[in-house]
Design an enzyme around this catalytic site. Structure first.
Site, PDB file in Angstrom:
ATOM      1  N   THR A   1      13.523  31.536  18.647  1.00  0.00           N
ATOM      2  CA  THR A   1      12.539  31.450  17.933  1.00  0.00           C
ATOM      3  C   THR A   1      12.740  30.788  16.517  1.00  0.00           C
ATOM      4  O   THR A   1      12.525  29.696  15.926  1.00  0.00           O
ATOM      5  CB  THR A   1      11.392  32.404  17.624  1.00  0.00           C
TER       6      THR A   1
ATOM      7  N   GLU B   1       7.663  41.060  15.146  1.00  0.00           N
ATOM      8  CA  GLU B   1       7.814  39.641  14.948  1.00  0.00           C
ATOM      9  C   GLU B   1       8.911  39.092  13.929  1.00  0.00           C
ATOM     10  O   GLU B   1       9.648  38.416  14.024  1.00  0.00           O
ATOM     11  CB  GLU B   1       6.440  38.642  14.816  1.00  0.00           C
TER      12      GLU B   1
END
Length: 306
Positions: free
Chosen positions: A180, A128
């Protein structure tokens, strides 16, 4: 075993009010990943369907977690990963988390389950970080644990599985990309105390609603006064999809992760299908290509393909 195949499912992060702390696992869509043991300390990542993936493992969401895992192994062991990508990057339904979680779960099976689920989340967080620059576990945790998870803390890692009633999830993915990292940059660094108090109440109410199987409480708590007002402007048709879906009987919903996907929760399949029709009609009228999924909460997370 020297090789294994797993299905790594999509996930919905935030669950409207639970920014970075709540997430749920979907039954569909999912990536398929094949992982093979190597007899040297290296990681190889390949795309099985021609989708352009970074070949440098440190720049790959599946490779970086495996590099971290190898650091904690004494043996001369590495991994080769072949990824069949069905969850499009930038979709908002946990593409990077699926790659990271699928890789470490598969590798752990090849290592005879040497690491705990919490360890696997810890490794997967490096994936991530590659994707967004931030270690957030609200996609990773449900992908590994299954079901609905609360991430009480990242440092130290503290993950709680939340029991929940049967829920159907309808997801629409408009064919635009919202990164993101970009979606995080538009957020305010400070919030008003009154907004924070309302948000805390909604998060607590949502968790209580899941645990008590109280659908009305779940619906009342699916409200975001901090993140959604800013991020929703990036998603065409968002307000219409949300309002019409609730009118059709959905409990509520909102932006999936950082978007552009939108999710809605329903008590039954008929309502979930009606919501899917609303989503399709909205984006057909806008003229924006889209994919829809009518699925359920996946209680297993990453699974081995037998």
């Amino acid at each position: 075993m020297t090789s294994i195949k797993v299905q790594a499912p999509g996930t919905v992060a935030n669950l409207v009010c639970g920014f970075d702390v709540l997430g749920l696992c979907l039954e569909a869509p999912y990536d398929t990943m094949e992982v093979r043991l190597l007899n040297e300390r290296k990681v190889i990542v390949q795309s099985a369907d021609g989708y352009p993936l970074p070949t440098d493992p440190l720049q790959n969401t599946a490779g970086a977690p495996l590099v971290e895992m190898i650091k904690e192994l004494d043996e001369s062991i590495g991994f080769e990963v072949l990824i069949h990508k069905a969850i499009k990057p930038g979709s908002g339904i946990g593409s990077s988390a699926a790659s990271a979680a699928g890789a470490v779960v598969a590798a752990n099976h090849l290592l005879n389950l040497r690491f705990s689920k919490e360890d696997l989340v810890r490794f997967a967080l490096f994936g991530e970080k590659v994707a967004s620059g931030v270690k957030h576990a609200d996609n990773i945790a449900p992908c590994i644990y299954g079901g609905i998870t609360l991430i009480r803390s990242i440092y130290p890692l503290d993950i709680i599985s939340i029991p929940a009633p049967e829920l159907y999830v309808t997801v629409v993915h408009p064919q635009i990309e919202v990164k993101t990292s970009d979606a995080r940059q538009i957020l305010r660094k400070e919030v008003l105390l009154k907004d924070a108090i309302k948000q805390w109440g909604n998060i607590a109410g949502l968790v209580a609603g899941f645990m008590k199987s109280d659908y009305d409480l779940i619906g009342r708590s699916l409200e975001d006064v901090i993140i959604e007002p800013l991020r929703s402007i990036l998603i065409p048709g968002f307000a219409e999809v949300k309002s019409k879906s609730i009118e059709a009987g959905a409990l509520g919903g909102g932006i999936s992760g950082s978007g552009p996907s939108i999710f809605m929760l329903s008590k039954d399949k008929d309502t979930a299908e009606a919501v899917s029709n609303i989503m399709q009609e909205t984006y057909q009228r806008i003229g924006l290509e889209h994919h829809t999924y009518v699925t359920r909460v996946n209680g297993q997370g990453v699974t081995v393909v037998v």
